[in-house]
Design an enzyme around this catalytic site. Structure first.
Site, PDB file in Angstrom:
ATOM      1  N   GLU A  94      35.996 -65.073 174.993  1.00  0.00           N
ATOM      2  CA  GLU A  94      37.052 -64.671 174.061  1.00  0.00           C
ATOM      3  C   GLU A  94      36.824 -63.306 173.452  1.00  0.00           C
ATOM      4  O   GLU A  94      35.704 -62.812 173.401  1.00  0.00           O
ATOM      5  CB  GLU A  94      37.100 -65.681 172.905  1.00  0.00           C
ATOM      6  CG  GLU A  94      37.569 -67.033 173.347  1.00  0.00           C
ATOM      7  CD  GLU A  94      37.503 -68.046 172.223  1.00  0.00           C
ATOM      8  OE1 GLU A  94      37.891 -67.726 171.094  1.00  0.00           O
ATOM      9  OE2 GLU A  94      37.051 -69.166 172.504  1.00  0.00           O
ATOM     10  N   CYS A 114      26.326 -69.891 174.377  1.00  0.00           N
ATOM     11  CA  CYS A 114      25.216 -69.364 173.580  1.00  0.00           C
ATOM     12  C   CYS A 114      24.174 -70.468 173.478  1.00  0.00           C
ATOM     13  O   CYS A 114      24.520 -71.643 173.491  1.00  0.00           O
ATOM     14  CB  CYS A 114      25.728 -69.005 172.182  1.00  0.00           C
ATOM     15  SG  CYS A 114      24.474 -68.309 171.074  1.00  0.00           S
ATOM     16  N   SER A 198      25.785 -57.943 165.876  1.00  0.00           N
ATOM     17  CA  SER A 198      25.401 -59.044 164.993  1.00  0.00           C
ATOM     18  C   SER A 198      24.394 -59.955 165.679  1.00  0.00           C
ATOM     19  O   SER A 198      24.568 -60.350 166.826  1.00  0.00           O
ATOM     20  CB  SER A 198      26.649 -59.849 164.615  1.00  0.00           C
ATOM     21  OG  SER A 198      26.302 -60.904 163.757  1.00  0.00           O
ATOM     22  N   CYS A 340      35.199 -67.834 166.453  1.00  0.00           N
ATOM     23  CA  CYS A 340      34.388 -67.862 167.673  1.00  0.00           C
ATOM     24  C   CYS A 340      34.488 -69.130 168.505  1.00  0.00           C
ATOM     25  O   CYS A 340      34.177 -70.209 168.033  1.00  0.00           O
ATOM     26  CB  CYS A 340      32.924 -67.778 167.274  1.00  0.00           C
ATOM     27  SG  CYS A 340      32.376 -66.151 167.073  1.00  0.00           S
TER      28      CYS A 340
HETATM   29  N1  SAH Z   1      24.997 -64.578 167.803  1.00  0.00           N
HETATM   30  C1  SAH Z   1      25.349 -63.498 166.927  1.00  0.00           C
HETATM   31  C2  SAH Z   1      26.736 -63.016 167.168  1.00  0.00           C
HETATM   32  C3  SAH Z   1      27.833 -63.992 166.788  1.00  0.00           C
HETATM   33  S1  SAH Z   1      28.674 -63.209 165.529  1.00  0.00           S
HETATM   34  C4  SAH Z   1      25.105 -63.917 165.495  1.00  0.00           C
HETATM   35  O1  SAH Z   1      24.710 -65.044 165.276  1.00  0.00           O
HETATM   36  O2  SAH Z   1      25.230 -63.095 164.604  1.00  0.00           O
HETATM   37  C5  SAH Z   1      29.699 -64.383 164.892  1.00  0.00           C
HETATM   38  C6  SAH Z   1      29.508 -64.536 163.399  1.00  0.00           C
HETATM   39  O3  SAH Z   1      30.350 -65.602 162.960  1.00  0.00           O
HETATM   40  C7  SAH Z   1      28.091 -64.931 163.036  1.00  0.00           C
HETATM   41  O4  SAH Z   1      27.765 -64.435 161.776  1.00  0.00           O
HETATM   42  C8  SAH Z   1      28.206 -66.431 163.005  1.00  0.00           C
HETATM   43  O5  SAH Z   1      27.158 -67.007 162.295  1.00  0.00           O
HETATM   44  C9  SAH Z   1      29.559 -66.603 162.366  1.00  0.00           C
HETATM   45  N2  SAH Z   1      30.203 -67.895 162.605  1.00  0.00           N
HETATM   46  C10 SAH Z   1      30.089 -68.708 163.669  1.00  0.00           C
HETATM   47  N3  SAH Z   1      30.832 -69.815 163.500  1.00  0.00           N
HETATM   48  C11 SAH Z   1      31.434 -69.697 162.308  1.00  0.00           C
HETATM   49  C12 SAH Z   1      32.327 -70.532 161.574  1.00  0.00           C
HETATM   50  N4  SAH Z   1      32.735 -71.698 162.042  1.00  0.00           N
HETATM   51  N5  SAH Z   1      32.749 -70.073 160.373  1.00  0.00           N
HETATM   52  C13 SAH Z   1      32.332 -68.871 159.902  1.00  0.00           C
HETATM   53  N6  SAH Z   1      31.501 -68.057 160.541  1.00  0.00           N
HETATM   54  C14 SAH Z   1      31.044 -68.473 161.734  1.00  0.00           C
END
Ligand code: SAH
Length: 350
Positions: A94, A114, A198, A340
């Site tokens: 996506e 992931c 990130s 995501c």
């Molecule tokens: N793996 C990396 C990149 C993903 S970034 C990381 O962990 O940073 C996507 C961002 O959205 C990350 O900060 C992740 O923790 C956050 N995220 C994932 N699922 C989410 C959700 N359901 N609600 C809010 N933030 C979420």
């Protein structure tokens, strides 16, 4: 030739394309022409300044655009567009395109799935399927630009955030290669100052990234003020402590001169109380950083709950009073499964 065996041109530097074209006896100025077309999102048939037999040769042996758009959802609320991209092997990932005053920002994926296992995240539910190549990451941007042009929409992607599915630092070499391709001569030319990466906090790779001396903004998904809370939602917290993460962040700030952004998704009853806000402020005191509060997006398969508007405001106020720079993330594309991994799951039948 099968697509998988073909050369993926979006992943190559100008030098590499020129050398490769040279093996067919093509003169070196053709390399420049090909790279220019590729970065404009063109397919071989559109490369009108190349002789026909050259185009045929390229078509047989190479892939021009490894990513295509399989599905589009456009938000009625704010013009945010969500893409479901399909890859040559049938996998899909996506992306989200967001319009800001400063330009057009595209959120891209770095892996199919992931393996980090964060408990609030939809991208990790089935683990990691495979890494994306640098050429596929660039291909996501090229496909989005093509969408904009074909739909008569103004502008091109000017900002990139590596915040789609996948953990960028778990696919380190391809991500670094992708970042370098953004500033390749004759290419798409997106300034790395407009790129944010990130990570959930893979400490050794954070040190490696600092050594690359690329001016990208490092974002860290912190989501907790202490290791005890962090371990409840993020398995990676069992490997590295917050202390180690912050040390790696300070190193990144020293090496690059850029502030670090901490992402903090507020989950009811987990990390969103006054106590946690105070603890977070204490933790980050004096650091050259910014906190991005994200109201948790509830994911059907997950049991964590979001928070009220009141709770977000209170949390923010506590940080502000303690002089921590903080904003809340604008909620965009709420009507189109912007979070995501949600759209992909819907489509692949999760
Ligand atoms: N793996 C990396 C990149 C993903 S970034 C990381 O962990 O940073 C996507 C961002 O959205 C990350 O900060 C992740 O923790 C956050 N995220 C994932 N699922 C989410 C959700 N359901 N609600 C809010 N933030 C979420």
């Amino acid at each position: 030739m099968q697509d998988e065996k073909k050369k993926e041109l979006t992943g190559l530097t100008l030098r590499e394309i020129t050398d490769w074209a040279g093996t067919f006896g093509f003169p070196s100025f053709r390399g420049k022409q090909i790279l220019r077309w590729i970065h404009q999102g063109a397919d071989f048939d559109e490369m009108t300044n190349l002789p026909k037999d050259m185009r045929e040769k390229l078509k047989e042996t190479a892939v021009a655009q490894p990513v295509s758009i399989q599905m589009i959802r456009k938000s009625e609320l704010d013009g945010t567009v969500k893409f479901l991209y399909s890859l040559k092997d049938g996998n899909c990932v996506e992306g989200v395109l967001m319009r800001y005053r400063f330009g057009i920002s595209l959120c891209i994926s770095t892996q199919v799935g992931c393996r980090m296992g964060c408990r609030f995240c939809a991208s990790t539910l089935e683990g990691r399927i495979r890494d994306l190549t640098a050429g596929e990451m660039l291909g996501e941007i090229l496909a989005a630009n093509r969408y904009l042009a074909e739909n008569g929409e103004n502008g091109k992607v000017s900002h990139v955030v590596l915040m789609g599915s996948g953990e960028p630092l778990d696919n380190y070499d391809q991500v670094i290669r992708f970042l370098r391709l953004l500033r390749e001569e004759e290419g798409i030319r997106i300034s790395l100052r407009n790129v944010s990466l990130s990570t959930c906090g893979i400490v050794p790779r954070m040190y490696d990234l600092a050594k690359e001396k690329l001016p990208v903004t490092l974002c860290v998904s912190l989501h907790a003020p202490n290791d005890m809370i962090r371990r409840q939602t993020m398995p990676v917290a069992n490997t590295w402590t917050i202390r180690e993460i912050l040390e790696a962040c300070r190193n990144y700030i020293r090496e690059t001169g850029r502030r670090v952004i901490f992402e903090y998704a507020l989950a009811d009853g987990v990390n969103a109380g006054r106590k946690e806000a105070e603890e977070l402020a204490e933790l980050l005191r004096g650091m050259q950083c910014h906190v991005n509060l994200i109201p948790l997006n509830e994911v059907r398969e997950r049991h964590l709950k979001g928070v009220s508007e009141e709770t977000v405001r209170e949390f923010m106020r506590i940080l502000e009073n303690r002089h921590i720079s903080v904003t809340r993330r604008r909620e965009m594309g709420d009507d189109i499964e912007g979070a995501c991994g949600q759209l992909r799951r819907k489509v692949i039948g999760g």
